[in-house]
Scaffold this motif. Structure first.
Motif, short mmCIF file in Angstrom:
data_model
loop_
_atom_site.label_atom_id
_atom_site.label_comp_id
_atom_site.label_asym_id
_atom_site.label_seq_id
_atom_site.Cartn_x
_atom_site.Cartn_y
_atom_site.Cartn_z
N GLY A 108 0.81 -1.22 0.00
CA GLY A 108 0.00 0.00 0.00
C GLY A 108 0.84 1.26 0.00
N ILE A 109 0.34 2.28 -0.68
CA ILE A 109 0.95 3.62 -0.68
C ILE A 109 -0.06 4.54 0.01
CG2 ILE A 109 1.78 5.54 -2.09
CD1 ILE A 109 2.48 3.45 -4.26
N ASP A 110 0.34 5.16 1.10
CA ASP A 110 -0.58 5.92 1.94
C ASP A 110 -0.59 7.41 1.61
OD1 ASP A 110 -0.97 3.51 3.58
OD2 ASP A 110 1.10 3.93 4.20
N LEU A 111 0.48 7.87 0.98
CA LEU A 111 0.61 9.30 0.68
C LEU A 111 1.22 9.45 -0.70
CD1 LEU A 111 0.76 12.37 1.39
CD2 LEU A 111 2.98 11.88 2.47
N ALA A 112 0.59 10.27 -1.55
CA ALA A 112 1.12 10.58 -2.87
C ALA A 112 1.33 12.09 -2.97
CB ALA A 112 0.17 10.10 -3.96
N VAL A 113 2.57 12.49 -3.10
CA VAL A 113 2.90 13.91 -3.26
C VAL A 113 3.36 14.09 -4.70
CG1 VAL A 113 4.35 15.81 -2.46
CG2 VAL A 113 3.57 14.06 -0.84
N ILE A 114 2.51 14.69 -5.50
CA ILE A 114 2.75 14.73 -6.94
C ILE A 114 2.37 16.10 -7.49
CG2 ILE A 114 2.12 13.69 -9.17
CD1 ILE A 114 1.16 11.22 -7.47
N ASN A 115 3.25 16.69 -8.27
CA ASN A 115 2.82 17.80 -9.13
C ASN A 115 3.32 17.54 -10.54
OD1 ASN A 115 5.50 19.21 -9.27
ND2 ASN A 115 5.08 19.61 -7.08
N LEU A 116 2.76 18.25 -11.47
CA LEU A 116 2.81 17.84 -12.87
C LEU A 116 3.86 18.58 -13.69
CD1 LEU A 116 -1.06 17.76 -13.34
CD2 LEU A 116 0.46 15.87 -12.72
N TYR A 117 4.19 17.99 -14.85
CA TYR A 117 5.06 18.69 -15.80
C TYR A 117 4.49 20.10 -16.03
CZ TYR A 117 7.08 14.14 -17.24
OH TYR A 117 7.69 12.92 -17.29
N PRO A 118 5.36 21.09 -16.20
CA PRO A 118 4.88 22.48 -16.29
C PRO A 118 4.28 22.83 -17.65
CG PRO A 118 7.25 22.41 -16.56
CD PRO A 118 6.83 20.99 -16.26
N PHE A 119 3.23 22.14 -18.03
CA PHE A 119 2.63 22.37 -19.35
C PHE A 119 2.19 23.82 -19.51
CE2 PHE A 119 -0.94 22.86 -22.20
CZ PHE A 119 -0.48 22.25 -23.35
N GLU A 120 1.51 24.37 -18.50
CA GLU A 120 0.99 25.73 -18.63
C GLU A 120 2.13 26.73 -18.86
OE1 GLU A 120 -1.94 23.86 -15.53
OE2 GLU A 120 0.19 23.69 -16.03
N GLU A 121 3.23 26.56 -18.15
CA GLU A 121 4.36 27.48 -18.32
C GLU A 121 4.98 27.34 -19.70
OE1 GLU A 121 3.76 25.59 -15.77
OE2 GLU A 121 4.02 26.70 -13.89
N VAL A 122 5.12 26.11 -20.16
CA VAL A 122 5.69 25.86 -21.48
C VAL A 122 4.81 26.46 -22.56
CG1 VAL A 122 6.24 24.04 -23.15
CG2 VAL A 122 6.98 23.82 -20.77
N ARG A 123 3.51 26.29 -22.40
CA ARG A 123 2.56 26.86 -23.36
C ARG A 123 2.65 28.39 -23.37
NH1 ARG A 123 -4.00 26.96 -22.51
NH2 ARG A 123 -4.56 27.90 -24.51
N ALA A 124 2.72 28.98 -22.17
CA ALA A 124 2.78 30.44 -22.07
C ALA A 124 4.03 31.00 -22.73
CB ALA A 124 2.71 30.86 -20.61
N LYS A 125 5.13 30.24 -22.68
CA LYS A 125 6.37 30.70 -23.30
C LYS A 125 6.35 30.58 -24.81
CE LYS A 125 9.36 29.57 -19.35
NZ LYS A 125 10.42 28.66 -18.84
N GLY A 126 5.34 29.87 -25.35
CA GLY A 126 5.25 29.71 -26.79
C GLY A 126 6.28 28.75 -27.36
N THR A 240 -6.48 32.39 -15.58
CA THR A 240 -6.58 31.35 -16.61
C THR A 240 -5.23 30.97 -17.19
OG1 THR A 240 -6.89 32.95 -18.39
CG2 THR A 240 -8.87 32.18 -17.25
N GLY A 241 -4.21 31.78 -16.93
CA GLY A 241 -2.89 31.50 -17.49
C GLY A 241 -2.60 32.26 -18.76
N GLU A 242 -3.60 32.97 -19.30
CA GLU A 242 -3.36 33.78 -20.49
C GLU A 242 -2.38 34.91 -20.14
OE1 GLU A 242 -5.83 36.25 -23.94
OE2 GLU A 242 -6.67 36.05 -21.94
N GLN A 243 -1.31 35.00 -20.89
CA GLN A 243 -0.27 35.99 -20.60
C GLN A 243 -0.57 37.29 -21.33
OE1 GLN A 243 2.33 35.32 -18.26
NE2 GLN A 243 0.79 33.73 -17.97
N ARG A 244 -1.74 37.85 -21.07
CA ARG A 244 -2.14 39.11 -21.68
C ARG A 244 -1.97 40.22 -20.64
NH1 ARG A 244 -5.11 40.69 -26.02
NH2 ARG A 244 -6.43 42.55 -25.87
N PRO A 245 -1.16 41.23 -20.94
CA PRO A 245 -0.96 42.29 -19.95
C PRO A 245 -2.30 42.90 -19.54
CG PRO A 245 0.61 42.52 -21.75
CD PRO A 245 -0.38 41.47 -22.18
N GLY A 246 -2.49 43.04 -18.25
CA GLY A 246 -3.75 43.58 -17.76
C GLY A 246 -3.89 43.35 -16.28
#
Length: 536
Positions: A108-126, A240-246
């Protein structure tokens, strides 16, 4: 057919004996792992996380030792294995599940500490297509969803901000409560939903599919607001992650927390002033999402004064937006008026010092202007549905203006027409805007009748003239813009009565000929844009 439940009650407290740590964002992970190790928790890990923890001197087991299968395909395959997912999904109080675990050597695994590949950041960088695709996480979401589903027994953590709450939860007995596990599970599913939303949104952009069959809109809570439009309404501001100045990307230099209405109005103000990207400094003053004054000038302070002159009464308690660096002279003038928010792409140090005299005044700096031509999506909810559309990125400079009257506009009239039409795009429909010499001189917004919008704008212009000590309203000799076609000649006649000598409108009414004839009779120049700018 729905899957039946065995109705096994979830325990309140569950001891954490084994933890799986697999994170892309490694901030705080070493400290968390040390805290877990002090509780005698067995640590499992993968790839880069395993390397980070090992180098920190922690005793950590690579998942490949558990699965008996090496990490392959550049790390694409490492946790997609029954010994991982069985450990996460097994119901500890189910005899059949326990038998399966023993038969297949699953722990058994009692604790899962996981975060994901930085897709949003990669997308924002174009980043390029292959790089973006490679940053779509597969194993991470699968483990998160498995652990979250089995929150009766498994704790799942997806946000480093929750590490402290986890260690507090474990501090006394090394156990987590059902309430905590359930809260973290809810957060986990929200995270994977937002992640998948970002991926599907990116594909829709790449494939030029603004309206795919399934559309989701995701966001991350930036802050919970005191209330919504009214004090009895709950509200939050999601990014939303949109990199629009505002307003979403701006830095708050000073002032109180922005309210729901502040955010809405500030966005409207900055999007409007961004129409004036090149050339003269510009100022827009917004109240309740409608402009009460817009102007350009040789200096920013003069642009502000001219914008304020259009309707200084309505400007009280409004939003000030500028298209260039806020300077000391403009700041000195701005603080004379009670203003909720000032937003600009930059602020000089001297201007900051001036604004600091008003500690409750919110000052936002964005670093840049949004591009009015950039495509994007807007959305609003209706009962049982979501209305989504592409952003209104039409620009009058890009349109083929058609002179439809006997008299063509002068060069100055044409400039005023374009200015007025730019502003009308940002006024709630029905909208009528009078402008002269790069300055709004009368604005009529949100009326059911376009004639009433024209009349209200003219009345406001008369009131402004009295306030400024002028003999005549500045609508005399102005250009007038309507964001949609004039369905009858009456709206035009109201504008002519107010002193307008030129008109810009989309055209397209069944009575265009009647409207054109009325303009010709009055000697007024009129152009059609062929583009409407409804704004509701």
């Amino acid at each position: 057919m729905a899957v039946a439940s065995k109705k096994i009650p979830a325990p309140d407290r569950v001891a954490v004996k084994t933890a799986l740590l697999s994170v892309s964002d490694k901030s705080g992970i070493v400290e968390l792992a040390r805290a877990l190790a002090q509780k005698s928790v067995r640590l499992l890990s993968t790839g880069g996380t395993h390397k980070t923890l090992s180098e920190a001197g922690l005793d950590v087991t690579d998942v490949s030792e558990i699965t008996g299968f090496p990490e392959i395909m550049d790390g694409r395959v490492k946790t997609l294995h029954p010994k991982v997912h069985g450990g996460l999904l097994s119901i500890r109080d189910d005899a059949e599940h326990q038998a399966a675990m023993e038969a297949h050597g699953i722990s058994g695994i009692d604790l899962a500490v996981i975060n994901l590949y930085p897709f949003e950041e990669v997308r924002a960088k174009g980043e390029d297509y292959p790089t973006t695709v490679e940053n779509i996480d597969i194993g991470g979401p699968a483990m998160i969803r498995a652990a979250a589903k089995n929150h009766a027994y498994v704790t799942v953590i997806t946000d480093p901000a929750d590490y402290a709450a986890l260690t507090d939860e474990l501090s006394a007995t090394g156990e987590t409560s059902f309430a905590f596990r359930r809260a973290m599970a809810a957060k986990a599913y929200a995270r994977t939903a937002a992640y998948d939303t970002a991926i599907s949104g990116w594909f829709a952009e790449v494939l030029d599919m603004p309206m795919p069959k399934n559309r989701t809109i995701g966001g991350t809570l930036s802050e919970e607001l005191r209330y919504g439009e009214n004090p009895h309404q709950k509200a939050g501001f999601y990014l939303t992650g949109e990199q629009r100045p505002g307003v979403a990307t701006a830095k708050l230099l000073q002032g109180k927390q922005l309210s729901y209405n502040n955010i809405n109005d500030t966005d409207a103000a900055f999007e409007l002033v961004a129409e004036f990207q090149i050339g003269l400094p510009a100022c827009a003053i917004i109240k309740h999402a409608n402009p009460c004054g817009v102007a350009t000038a040789e200096s920013l302070v003069e642009a502000y004064r001219r914008a304020l002159a259009c309707d200084s009464t309505s400007a009280f308690g409004g939003i000030l937006a500028f298209n260039s660096e806020l300077d000391e002279a403009t700041a000195e003038e701005a603080v004379k008026l009670f203003t909720e928010v000032i937003i600009a792409p930059a602020v000089s140090e001297a201007a900051k010092a001036v604004i600091a005299r008003k500690p409750n005044l919110r000052l936002l700096v964005t670093g840049a202007l949004p591009d009015p031509r950039t495509p994007g999506l807007t959305a609003k909810t209706v009962a049982g549905g979501l209305l989504v559309q592409t952003r209104d990125n039409g620009m009058v400079e890009d349109l083929d203006l058609k002179v439809v009257t006997k008299r063509a506009p002068s060069e100055q009239e044409l400039a005023d027409m374009k200015f007025a039409f730019k502003v009308a795009k940002h006024v709630k429909s029905n909208a009528v805007v009078y402008a002269k010499d790069g300055q709004t001189v009368g604005i009529g917004a949100g009326q059911m009748s376009r004639v009433d919008s024209a009349r209200i704008a003219a009345i406001k212009a008369e009131d402004a003239a009295k306030a400024l000590g002028l003999e005549k309203p500045m609508t005399i000799g102005s250009a007038v813009a309507s964001e949609a076609f004039l369905p009858f000649a009456d709206g035009l006649l109201s504008a002519i009565a107010a002193g307008a000598t030129s008109v810009i409108q989309p055209g397209g009414s069944m009575r265009d000929a009647e409207v054109i004839a009325a303009a010709d009779e009055a000697g007024v120049a009129m152009v059609f844009t062929g583009m409407r700018h409804f704004r509701h």
